[in-house]
Enzyme design. Sequence first.
Site, mmCIF file in Angstrom:
data_model
loop_
_atom_site.group_PDB
_atom_site.id
_atom_site.type_symbol
_atom_site.label_atom_id
_atom_site.label_comp_id
_atom_site.label_asym_id
_atom_site.label_seq_id
_atom_site.Cartn_x
_atom_site.Cartn_y
_atom_site.Cartn_z
ATOM 1 C CE1 TYR A 156 -20.832 -0.651 26.463
ATOM 2 C CE2 TYR A 156 -20.828 1.424 27.669
ATOM 3 C CZ TYR A 156 -20.603 0.824 26.517
ATOM 4 O OH TYR A 156 -20.408 1.460 25.331
ATOM 5 C CE LYS A 160 -17.137 -0.313 25.657
ATOM 6 N NZ LYS A 160 -16.884 -0.836 24.417
HETATM 7 P P1 NAP Z 1 -24.423 -1.705 18.265
HETATM 8 O O1 NAP Z 1 -25.006 -0.720 17.228
HETATM 9 O O2 NAP Z 1 -25.081 -2.227 19.219
HETATM 10 O O3 NAP Z 1 -23.651 -2.861 17.113
HETATM 11 C C1 NAP Z 1 -22.807 -3.751 17.980
HETATM 12 C C2 NAP Z 1 -22.055 -4.657 16.977
HETATM 13 O O4 NAP Z 1 -21.183 -5.249 17.706
HETATM 14 C C3 NAP Z 1 -23.190 -5.287 15.929
HETATM 15 O O5 NAP Z 1 -22.406 -5.519 14.690
HETATM 16 C C4 NAP Z 1 -22.874 -6.639 16.829
HETATM 17 O O6 NAP Z 1 -23.115 -7.856 16.146
HETATM 18 C C5 NAP Z 1 -21.501 -6.866 17.105
HETATM 19 N N1 NAP Z 1 -21.259 -7.671 18.440
HETATM 20 C C6 NAP Z 1 -22.062 -7.760 19.510
HETATM 21 N N2 NAP Z 1 -21.738 -8.824 20.181
HETATM 22 C C7 NAP Z 1 -20.505 -9.447 19.505
HETATM 23 C C8 NAP Z 1 -19.937 -10.577 19.792
HETATM 24 N N3 NAP Z 1 -20.008 -11.109 21.033
HETATM 25 N N4 NAP Z 1 -19.197 -11.039 18.685
HETATM 26 C C9 NAP Z 1 -18.882 -10.219 17.744
HETATM 27 N N5 NAP Z 1 -19.771 -9.218 17.267
HETATM 28 C C10 NAP Z 1 -20.441 -8.881 18.440
HETATM 29 O O7 NAP Z 1 -23.338 -0.828 18.720
HETATM 30 P P2 NAP Z 1 -22.492 0.281 18.622
HETATM 31 O O8 NAP Z 1 -23.438 1.529 19.209
HETATM 32 O O9 NAP Z 1 -22.152 0.258 17.017
HETATM 33 O O10 NAP Z 1 -21.319 0.158 19.430
HETATM 34 C C11 NAP Z 1 -20.172 -0.111 18.785
HETATM 35 C C12 NAP Z 1 -18.929 -0.009 20.043
HETATM 36 O O11 NAP Z 1 -18.926 1.297 20.322
HETATM 37 C C13 NAP Z 1 -19.210 -0.698 21.244
HETATM 38 O O12 NAP Z 1 -17.945 -1.320 21.884
HETATM 39 C C14 NAP Z 1 -19.725 0.266 22.173
HETATM 40 O O13 NAP Z 1 -19.555 -0.132 23.522
HETATM 41 C C15 NAP Z 1 -19.025 1.513 21.706
HETATM 42 N N6 NAP Z 1 -19.630 2.703 22.062
HETATM 43 C C16 NAP Z 1 -21.081 3.104 21.610
HETATM 44 C C17 NAP Z 1 -21.681 4.319 22.008
HETATM 45 C C18 NAP Z 1 -22.770 4.618 21.440
HETATM 46 O O14 NAP Z 1 -23.441 6.065 21.832
HETATM 47 N N7 NAP Z 1 -23.369 4.023 20.322
HETATM 48 C C19 NAP Z 1 -20.630 5.265 22.634
HETATM 49 C C20 NAP Z 1 -19.456 4.832 23.450
HETATM 50 C C21 NAP Z 1 -19.081 3.409 23.032
HETATM 51 P P3 NAP Z 1 -24.328 -8.328 15.047
HETATM 52 O O15 NAP Z 1 -24.598 -7.219 14.227
HETATM 53 O O16 NAP Z 1 -23.920 -9.589 14.432
HETATM 54 O O17 NAP Z 1 -25.476 -8.516 16.005
#
Ligand code: NAP
Length: 250
Positions: A156, A160
């Site tokens: 990961y 990133k």
């Molecule tokens: P999440 O709640 O797990 O949601 C992820 C979303 O991405 C879901 O809508 C999922 O689709 C979609 N997705 C996953 N794999 C995919 C693929 N192969 N093709 C198309 N869509 C896909 O994640 P999140 O926390 O909102 O994170 C969003 C972004 O922010 C990510 O890049 C993550 O690395 C980054 N981020 C998150 C955090 C945090 O603390 N949450 C911190 C830093 C960075 P489905 O709904 O269809 O399953």
Amino acid sequence: MTITLEGRVALVTGAGRGIGEAIARTLATAGARVAVLSRTEANAQQVAHQIREAGGEAMAITADVSDASAVEKAIETLLERWERLDILVNNAGITRDTLLLRMKDEDWDRVLEVNLRGAFIATRAALKPMLRQRWGRIINISSVVGLTGNVGQANYVASKAALIGFTRTVALEVGSRNITCNAIAPGLIETDMTRALSEQVREYALQRIPLGRFGTPNEVAFGVLFLCSELASYITGQVLIIDGGLTAGL
Ligand code: NAP
């Protein structure tokens, strides 16, 4: 001064839940037409439906960002309907955490495929209409761990960190066409991804966040809105950290 995206067309990947959902809603509220792309059809449909219910314009697209032909087709469909593409938010991302010595090849490959290759594929396809328009905004959702490293997340973190290098390079290549490309590095944000963490890890993280809480998806979305707007017209190749101070003092 108000921020408006009236007349703009945006594509947000991974917009079926969490941060991507908040970004899609926020851009729509600011007046953009939004394509809600997600892996699971029901999630994409629901978010698009809710945007329309709230008076916005949205279409749902079901696609896996690591599938080049599906993403290219999605962008074609979007262009057929709305005839332009102004904003791309590469937000789709997954984790497959484990210590490096236990990490399987497929855990490494899948995370890089979705988080990094997905952004490459979508950006390459989105640049064509943006270059024609001489206007574009690309926002890549990285993470603070891409700057600091993190135990148990070699795949990961590599994805990133690479997204930041990718962001800077895209900024260099297309700046002359009035297209900006920036990254956002969120800290710990309250979504399914962080809800999956153990209580112990959450507690440990909380103690290190100066603002004393996890962020909300909207707090990341507001950063995206700013970078997409005219207010950010002279900002490119940068990383905006939204982490409640987590990395301050490091
Ligand atoms: P999440 O709640 O797990 O949601 C992820 C979303 O991405 C879901 O809508 C999922 O689709 C979609 N997705 C996953 N794999 C995919 C693929 N192969 N093709 C198309 N869509 C896909 O994640 P999140 O926390 O909102 O994170 C969003 C972004 O922010 C990510 O890049 C993550 O690395 C980054 N981020 C998150 C955090 C945090 O603390 N949450 C911190 C830093 C960075 P489905 O709904 O269809 O399953």
